[in-house]
Scaffold this motif. Structure first.
Motif, mmCIF file in Angstrom:
data_model
loop_
_atom_site.group_PDB
_atom_site.id
_atom_site.type_symbol
_atom_site.label_atom_id
_atom_site.label_comp_id
_atom_site.label_asym_id
_atom_site.label_seq_id
_atom_site.Cartn_x
_atom_site.Cartn_y
_atom_site.Cartn_z
ATOM 1 N N GLY A 74 0.854 -1.189 0.000
ATOM 2 C CA GLY A 74 0.000 0.000 0.000
ATOM 3 C C GLY A 74 0.890 1.240 0.000
ATOM 4 N N ARG A 75 0.267 2.379 -0.307
ATOM 5 C CA ARG A 75 1.089 3.583 -0.473
ATOM 6 C C ARG A 75 1.679 4.077 0.843
ATOM 7 N NH1 ARG A 75 -3.613 6.259 -3.742
ATOM 8 N NH2 ARG A 75 -4.660 4.677 -2.493
ATOM 9 N N VAL A 76 1.000 3.849 1.966
ATOM 10 C CA VAL A 76 1.604 4.123 3.273
ATOM 11 C C VAL A 76 2.538 2.971 3.647
ATOM 12 C CG1 VAL A 76 1.160 4.300 5.762
ATOM 13 C CG2 VAL A 76 -0.241 5.607 4.149
ATOM 14 N N ARG B 123 -0.486 -9.684 -1.243
ATOM 15 C CA ARG B 123 -1.155 -10.878 -1.797
ATOM 16 C C ARG B 123 -0.788 -11.131 -3.248
ATOM 17 N NH1 ARG B 123 -7.488 -9.262 -2.674
ATOM 18 N NH2 ARG B 123 -7.163 -7.103 -3.292
ATOM 19 N N LYS B 124 -0.066 -10.177 -3.871
ATOM 20 C CA LYS B 124 0.307 -10.342 -5.283
ATOM 21 C C LYS B 124 1.812 -10.573 -5.377
ATOM 22 C CE LYS B 124 -3.346 -7.136 -6.660
ATOM 23 N NZ LYS B 124 -3.617 -5.699 -6.563
ATOM 24 N N ASP C 56 -2.970 -13.593 1.788
ATOM 25 C CA ASP C 56 -4.194 -12.828 1.541
ATOM 26 C C ASP C 56 -5.001 -12.719 2.832
ATOM 27 O OD1 ASP C 56 -6.894 -12.133 0.871
ATOM 28 O OD2 ASP C 56 -6.492 -12.702 -1.195
ATOM 29 N N LEU C 57 -5.129 -11.490 3.289
ATOM 30 C CA LEU C 57 -5.853 -11.192 4.531
ATOM 31 C C LEU C 57 -7.242 -11.789 4.593
ATOM 32 C CD1 LEU C 57 -5.712 -7.358 5.131
ATOM 33 C CD2 LEU C 57 -4.916 -9.152 6.641
ATOM 34 N N GLU C 58 -7.918 -11.734 3.434
ATOM 35 C CA GLU C 58 -9.307 -12.191 3.424
ATOM 36 C C GLU C 58 -9.394 -13.709 3.323
ATOM 37 O OE1 GLU C 58 -9.607 -9.118 0.326
ATOM 38 O OE2 GLU C 58 -11.726 -9.034 0.876
ATOM 39 N N ALA D 2 -3.484 -1.920 5.708
ATOM 40 C CA ALA D 2 -4.222 -2.389 4.529
ATOM 41 C C ALA D 2 -5.545 -1.635 4.425
ATOM 42 C CB ALA D 2 -4.468 -3.892 4.626
ATOM 43 N N SER E 185 -5.925 3.961 11.228
ATOM 44 C CA SER E 185 -7.376 4.138 11.197
ATOM 45 C C SER E 185 -7.676 5.380 10.340
ATOM 46 C CB SER E 185 -7.887 4.265 12.637
ATOM 47 O OG SER E 185 -9.271 4.456 12.650
ATOM 48 N N TYR F 45 -17.275 2.392 5.437
ATOM 49 C CA TYR F 45 -15.828 2.411 5.691
ATOM 50 C C TYR F 45 -15.548 2.820 7.136
ATOM 51 C CZ TYR F 45 -11.068 4.347 5.566
ATOM 52 O OH TYR F 45 -9.751 4.657 5.848
ATOM 53 N N LYS G 94 -13.867 0.797 10.269
ATOM 54 C CA LYS G 94 -12.693 1.324 10.977
ATOM 55 C C LYS G 94 -12.982 1.448 12.475
ATOM 56 C CE LYS G 94 -9.203 2.263 8.221
ATOM 57 N NZ LYS G 94 -8.042 1.336 8.276
ATOM 58 N N LEU H 190 -5.397 11.478 2.898
ATOM 59 C CA LEU H 190 -4.008 11.202 2.530
ATOM 60 C C LEU H 190 -3.683 11.788 1.164
ATOM 61 C CD1 LEU H 190 -3.806 7.456 3.656
ATOM 62 C CD2 LEU H 190 -3.271 9.521 4.965
ATOM 63 N N ARG I 109 1.207 10.979 2.741
ATOM 64 C CA ARG I 109 1.512 9.606 3.179
ATOM 65 C C ARG I 109 2.937 9.502 3.715
ATOM 66 N NH1 ARG I 109 -2.236 8.911 -1.075
ATOM 67 N NH2 ARG I 109 -3.896 7.443 -0.528
HETATM 68 N N1 LIG Z 1 -7.251 7.517 1.521
HETATM 69 C C1 LIG Z 1 -7.366 8.312 2.565
HETATM 70 O O1 LIG Z 1 -7.530 9.537 2.443
HETATM 71 C C2 LIG Z 1 -7.285 7.712 3.965
HETATM 72 C C3 LIG Z 1 -7.520 8.540 5.051
HETATM 73 C C4 LIG Z 1 -7.352 8.014 6.337
HETATM 74 C C5 LIG Z 1 -6.958 6.694 6.505
HETATM 75 N N2 LIG Z 1 -6.762 5.883 5.425
HETATM 76 C C6 LIG Z 1 -6.307 4.496 5.668
HETATM 77 O O2 LIG Z 1 -4.894 4.509 5.570
HETATM 78 C C7 LIG Z 1 -4.439 3.186 5.286
HETATM 79 C C8 LIG Z 1 -3.389 3.241 4.203
HETATM 80 O O3 LIG Z 1 -3.912 3.881 3.053
HETATM 81 P P1 LIG Z 1 -3.165 3.765 1.630
HETATM 82 O O4 LIG Z 1 -3.595 4.919 0.816
HETATM 83 O O5 LIG Z 1 -1.729 3.465 1.845
HETATM 84 O O6 LIG Z 1 -3.880 2.437 1.066
HETATM 85 P P2 LIG Z 1 -3.633 1.675 -0.301
HETATM 86 O O7 LIG Z 1 -2.520 2.298 -1.082
HETATM 87 O O8 LIG Z 1 -4.975 1.523 -0.953
HETATM 88 O O9 LIG Z 1 -3.110 0.248 0.193
HETATM 89 C C9 LIG Z 1 -3.941 -0.689 0.773
HETATM 90 C C10 LIG Z 1 -3.267 -2.043 0.618
HETATM 91 O O10 LIG Z 1 -4.098 -3.049 1.236
HETATM 92 C C11 LIG Z 1 -3.936 -4.208 0.476
HETATM 93 N N3 LIG Z 1 -4.991 -5.218 0.594
HETATM 94 C C12 LIG Z 1 -6.308 -5.093 0.271
HETATM 95 N N4 LIG Z 1 -6.932 -6.277 0.408
HETATM 96 C C13 LIG Z 1 -5.980 -7.178 0.797
HETATM 97 C C14 LIG Z 1 -6.003 -8.556 1.093
HETATM 98 N N5 LIG Z 1 -7.127 -9.264 1.012
HETATM 99 N N6 LIG Z 1 -4.855 -9.152 1.481
HETATM 100 C C15 LIG Z 1 -3.694 -8.456 1.565
HETATM 101 N N7 LIG Z 1 -3.597 -7.130 1.302
HETATM 102 C C16 LIG Z 1 -4.735 -6.491 0.918
HETATM 103 C C17 LIG Z 1 -3.916 -3.705 -0.964
HETATM 104 O O11 LIG Z 1 -3.357 -4.687 -1.786
HETATM 105 P P3 LIG Z 1 -4.043 -5.090 -3.193
HETATM 106 O O12 LIG Z 1 -3.464 -4.146 -4.196
HETATM 107 O O13 LIG Z 1 -3.578 -6.513 -3.371
HETATM 108 O O14 LIG Z 1 -5.535 -4.955 -3.046
HETATM 109 C C18 LIG Z 1 -3.058 -2.442 -0.841
HETATM 110 O O15 LIG Z 1 -1.701 -2.691 -1.101
HETATM 111 C C19 LIG Z 1 -5.678 2.366 4.956
HETATM 112 O O16 LIG Z 1 -6.034 1.608 6.093
HETATM 113 C C20 LIG Z 1 -6.721 3.445 4.683
HETATM 114 O O17 LIG Z 1 -8.027 2.960 4.969
HETATM 115 C C21 LIG Z 1 -6.915 6.377 4.159
#
Ligand SMILES: NC(=O)c1ccc[n+]([C@@H]2O[C@H](COP(=O)([O-])OP(=O)(O)OC[C@H]3O[C@@H](n4cnc5c(N)ncnc54)[C@H](OP(=O)(O)O)[C@@H]3O)[C@@H](O)[C@H]2O)c1
Length: 218
Positions: free
Chosen positions: A10-12, A32-33, A51-53, A72, A110, A127, A131, A153, A176
């Motif tokens: 993930g990007r974080v 998972r990939k 894979d988490l799920e 995640a 969170s 969502y 959370k 983010l 991030r």
């Molecule tokens: N976006 C916002 O503005 C925001 C604000 C506050 C908090 N957050 C939270 O901050 C956190 C990090 O955000 P981010 O932008 O870094 O997220 P992101 O780039 O979307 O990364 C999420 C990661 O979770 C992985 N994931 C999903 N389903 C999975 C599974 N079944 N098994 C294993 N890995 C799985 C994804 O992998 P795949 O590519 O394989 O699906 C992806 O690499 C998240 O918890 C998000 O909810 C986001």
């Protein structure tokens, strides 16, 4: 320290792995990939495929860790079902595995709004409900948790300066890069166990903001 970051590509997550590896930690990222493994290796991290799920338990991945980080997420394009299986279910599985293995330190990424999901509408509501429930489950686990609730983010370059506060209900944005920097600092800050904090861009250096967290403010 051996740290398992769930959501390692993930990007974080990948930003955090890069920081941890640079600090000499064994930084493991759950992905998972298999095709993403090379990106983790390039970041100095150890890819762990799972894979988490799909996995009934995360214990095999958590085994050997000194701390775990949940970074995640099902992502904005996903429906309510995957908010339950990833954002809630994945975080719960990680809590259960950490508790079963005695891995006490758990950082949860969170979100702002998780203190009041009922005020959100549309997909944001499912969502934030996921959370909020994941945060409650972790807080009740007895683990040494810190729940970090960042604002929206961005992929802007980090500034190294933040606003980190236990006063909930704020709004704002945060890169991030800075979320990852705060997480890395929290791992070295046991006094933040039991704390829930919101994170935004600000003007306090990350190390100073984390040092002050959880302490009484005048
Ligand atoms: N976006 C916002 O503005 C925001 C604000 C506050 C908090 N957050 C939270 O901050 C956190 C990090 O955000 P981010 O932008 O870094 O997220 P992101 O780039 O979307 O990364 C999420 C990661 O979770 C992985 N994931 C999903 N389903 C999975 C599974 N079944 N098994 C294993 N890995 C799985 C994804 O992998 P795949 O590519 O394989 O699906 C992806 O690499 C998240 O918890 C998000 O909810 C986001």
């Amino acid at each position: 320290m051996d740290v398992l970051v769930v959501g390692g590509h993930g990007r974080v997550g990948i930003r955090l792995l890069r920081l941890l590896a640079a600090r000499g930690h064994r930084a493991r990222g759950l992905i998972r990939k298999p095709e993403e493994a090379a990106d983790l290796e390039a970041a100095g991290a150890v890819p762990v495929i799972g894979d988490l799920e799909a996995e009934p338990s995360l214990e095999p991945y958590v085994k050997g860790a000194d701390a775990v980080v949940f970074a995640a997420g099902a992502g904005p394009g996903s429906g309510p079902e995957r908010k339950r299986t990833v954002d809630l279910g994945g975080a719960v599985k990680l809590t259960d595995a950490a508790a079963a293995l005695g891995v006490r330190r758990y950082l949860m990424v969170s979100s702002i709004g998780a203190d009041r999901p009922e005020s959100a509408t549309g997909p944001m509501r499912a969502y934030l409900e996921a959370k909020a429930e994941a945060d409650r489950y972790l807080a009740a686990s007895g683990l040494d948790y810190t729940i970090l609730r960042p604002g929206s983010l961005t992929d802007d370059p980090g500034t190294g300066r933040v606003r980190l506060t236990t006063e909930l209900g704020g709004t704002g944005r945060v890169p991030r890069d800075d979320v990852a920097a705060v997480l890395a600092e929290l791992l070295a800050a046991p006094h933040t166990a039991g704390v829930t904090a919101e994170l935004f861009s600000g003007d306090v250096p990350v190390a100073e903001a984390v040092r002050a967290l959880g302490r009484a403010t005048p």
